[in-house]
Design a protein around this motif. Structure first.
Motif, mmCIF file in Angstrom:
data_model
loop_
_atom_site.group_PDB
_atom_site.id
_atom_site.type_symbol
_atom_site.label_atom_id
_atom_site.label_comp_id
_atom_site.label_asym_id
_atom_site.label_seq_id
_atom_site.Cartn_x
_atom_site.Cartn_y
_atom_site.Cartn_z
ATOM 1 N N TYR A 182 10.293 0.631 1.064
ATOM 2 C CA TYR A 182 10.364 -0.152 0.092
ATOM 3 C C TYR A 182 11.495 -0.387 -0.747
ATOM 4 C CZ TYR A 182 5.509 0.935 0.919
ATOM 5 O OH TYR A 182 4.105 1.023 1.494
ATOM 6 N N LYS A 223 11.500 -4.194 -1.745
ATOM 7 C CA LYS A 223 10.650 -4.435 -2.740
ATOM 8 C C LYS A 223 11.065 -3.893 -4.204
ATOM 9 C CE LYS A 223 6.659 -4.931 0.268
ATOM 10 N NZ LYS A 223 5.290 -4.855 0.380
ATOM 11 N N ASN A 266 2.047 6.126 -0.001
ATOM 12 C CA ASN A 266 2.383 4.746 0.292
ATOM 13 C C ASN A 266 1.509 3.792 -0.557
ATOM 14 O OD1 ASN A 266 3.190 5.954 2.596
ATOM 15 N ND2 ASN A 266 3.354 3.942 3.658
ATOM 16 N N ALA A 310 3.475 3.700 -3.644
ATOM 17 C CA ALA A 310 4.453 2.914 -3.530
ATOM 18 C C ALA A 310 4.086 1.356 -3.575
ATOM 19 C CB ALA A 310 5.326 3.167 -2.379
ATOM 20 N N GLU A 311 3.165 0.871 -2.882
ATOM 21 C CA GLU A 311 2.767 -0.470 -2.865
ATOM 22 C C GLU A 311 2.352 -0.866 -4.447
ATOM 23 O OE1 GLU A 311 2.057 -2.840 -0.453
ATOM 24 O OE2 GLU A 311 3.377 -1.822 1.029
ATOM 25 N N THR A 315 5.462 -1.291 -6.414
ATOM 26 C CA THR A 315 6.342 -2.493 -5.898
ATOM 27 C C THR A 315 5.652 -3.755 -6.123
ATOM 28 O OG1 THR A 315 5.659 -2.317 -3.494
ATOM 29 C CG2 THR A 315 7.590 -1.204 -4.418
#
Length: 113
Positions: free
Chosen positions: A25, A28, A102, A105-106, A109
């Motif tokens: 990431y 991003k 994840n 993190a998504e 970002t």
């Protein structure tokens, strides 16, 4: 921010997953900052990470930040901070394969910068 110690087996287990997330990431804007705390004199946290094959950068002697400012009670503790500096949550999860990493993190970002 990942609060850890060189002697912590759960940190050692988690760190490869955090390193992968940081790399996955990075484009991003995700940053994973390791903060070493509760170390013995002479500990070399950044050297330990390098020996483990990790690219995470670490702040050494992070006791004031971790123990006093964030009230960290144990390692590993990962604190999620928004781009504007707000603390969104924290976890002591040490399973690097947990899909929630994840998801977080998504989410992080995709926050406005």
């Amino acid at each position: 921010m990942h609060f850890w110690a060189t002697w912590c087996p759960y940190c050692k287990r988690l760190q490869p997953g955090l390193d992968r997330l940081a790399e996955l990431y990075a484009d991003k804007g995700l940053q994973v900052i390791a903060v070493s705390l509760s170390e013995k004199n002479g500990a070399m946290p950044q050297s330990v990470l390098i020996e483990r094959g990790l690219k995470l950068k670490t702040l050494i002697d992070g006791d004031d930040l971790g123990l006093h400012k964030f009230s960290i009670s144990g390692t590993p503790t990962t604190v999620f901070v928004s781009p504007d500096g707000k603390i969104l949550g924290a976890t002591m999860q040490s399973d690097p394969e947990d899909p929630q990493w994840n998801t977080v993190a998504e989410y992080l970002t995709n926050l406005p910068r």
